[in-house]
Design a protein around this motif. Structure first.
Motif, PDB file in Angstrom:
ATOM      1  N   ARG A  75    -139.987  13.864  60.213  1.00 39.27           N
ATOM      2  CA  ARG A  75    -139.774  12.581  59.553  1.00 39.27           C
ATOM      3  C   ARG A  75    -139.988  12.783  58.053  1.00 39.27           C
ATOM      4  NH1 ARG A  75    -138.810   7.665  60.621  1.00 39.27           N
ATOM      5  NH2 ARG A  75    -139.708   5.897  59.544  1.00 39.27           N
ATOM      6  N   VAL A  76    -138.933  12.583  57.294  1.00 40.02           N
ATOM      7  CA  VAL A  76    -138.951  12.788  55.853  1.00 40.02           C
ATOM      8  C   VAL A  76    -138.543  11.491  55.175  1.00 40.02           C
ATOM      9  CG1 VAL A  76    -137.925  14.080  53.931  1.00 40.02           C
ATOM     10  CG2 VAL A  76    -138.409  15.240  56.097  1.00 40.02           C
ATOM     11  N   THR A  77    -139.269  11.149  54.123  1.00 43.89           N
ATOM     12  CA  THR A  77    -138.944   9.942  53.363  1.00 43.89           C
ATOM     13  C   THR A  77    -138.524  10.326  51.960  1.00 43.89           C
ATOM     14  OG1 THR A  77    -140.531   8.624  54.631  1.00 43.89           O
ATOM     15  CG2 THR A  77    -139.811   7.726  52.534  1.00 43.89           C
ATOM     16  N   LEU A  78    -137.425   9.747  51.527  1.00 41.86           N
ATOM     17  CA  LEU A  78    -136.932   9.920  50.177  1.00 41.86           C
ATOM     18  C   LEU A  78    -137.134   8.598  49.455  1.00 41.86           C
ATOM     19  CD1 LEU A  78    -133.668  11.564  49.091  1.00 41.86           C
ATOM     20  CD2 LEU A  78    -134.163   9.244  48.361  1.00 41.86           C
ATOM     21  N   ILE A  79    -137.818   8.632  48.311  1.00 42.19           N
ATOM     22  CA  ILE A  79    -138.008   7.410  47.528  1.00 42.19           C
ATOM     23  C   ILE A  79    -137.354   7.581  46.162  1.00 42.19           C
ATOM     24  CG2 ILE A  79    -140.128   6.744  48.715  1.00 42.19           C
ATOM     25  CD1 ILE A  79    -141.706   7.685  46.283  1.00 42.19           C
ATOM     26  N   THR A  80    -136.819   6.486  45.669  1.00 42.02           N
ATOM     27  CA  THR A  80    -136.211   6.499  44.347  1.00 42.02           C
ATOM     28  C   THR A  80    -136.343   5.128  43.714  1.00 42.02           C
ATOM     29  OG1 THR A  80    -134.286   7.228  43.092  1.00 42.02           O
ATOM     30  CG2 THR A  80    -133.863   5.877  45.054  1.00 42.02           C
ATOM     31  N   ALA A  81    -136.207   5.095  42.414  1.00 44.50           N
ATOM     32  CA  ALA A  81    -136.237   3.838  41.665  1.00 44.50           C
ATOM     33  C   ALA A  81    -134.853   3.597  41.085  1.00 44.50           C
ATOM     34  CB  ALA A  81    -137.277   3.910  40.552  1.00 44.50           C
ATOM     35  N   VAL A  82    -134.443   2.336  41.093  1.00 42.91           N
ATOM     36  CA  VAL A  82    -133.132   1.986  40.545  1.00 42.91           C
ATOM     37  C   VAL A  82    -133.294   0.899  39.491  1.00 42.91           C
ATOM     38  CG1 VAL A  82    -131.936   2.628  42.661  1.00 42.91           C
ATOM     39  CG2 VAL A  82    -132.642   0.277  42.354  1.00 42.91           C
TER      40      VAL A  82
END
Length: 122
Positions: free
Chosen positions: A5-12
């Motif tokens: 289980r991998v989570t990718l986070i980003t800001a927009v």
């Protein structure tokens, strides 16, 4: 052993057309890896419904937070990521400031007042 289980986070923030292209690529990566990795996509935005709709239309879980300071914005996404107890979290920075170094018209950086030229002696 089950899927990782991998989570990718980003800001927009702003640049909606370009952001949509990038988010779409991450959605495609999620689909491509779905047999081996459970990829969770989280985006934090600060433009209300505009950011929310953009992110949710690309299968990102969305959280709203003030745009500045940026580290607090990423912290909001990190807290949400912790809830799913992933094996790994990757923070992706969508830094595409206008103009690019190839664009000789001037800098989009506030510190330069939008006047500094790229390249020699601007």
């Amino acid at each position: 052993m089950g899927k990782r289980r991998v989570t990718l986070i980003t800001a927009v923030w702003k640049r909606h057309e370009l952001t949509g292209l990038v988010l779409n690529r991450f959605r495609n990566i999620k689909r491509e890896l779905s047999d081996t990795i459970d990829l969770e996509l989280i985006a934090v935005g600060s433009e209300g419904d505009k950011s929310r709709k953009l992110c949710e239309n690309h299968d990102f879980i969305y959280v709203e937070h003030d745009n500045m300071p940026l580290n607090r914005k990423y912290n909001a996404a990190s807290r949400l990521a912790q809830e799913s107890n992933p094996d790994a979290v990757y923070r992706i920075c969508l830094l595409y400031t206008s103009p690019s170094p190839r664009d000789q018209r001037g800098s989009g950086f506030p510190c330069c007042g939008g006047k500094k030229k790229w390249g020699g002696g601007g």
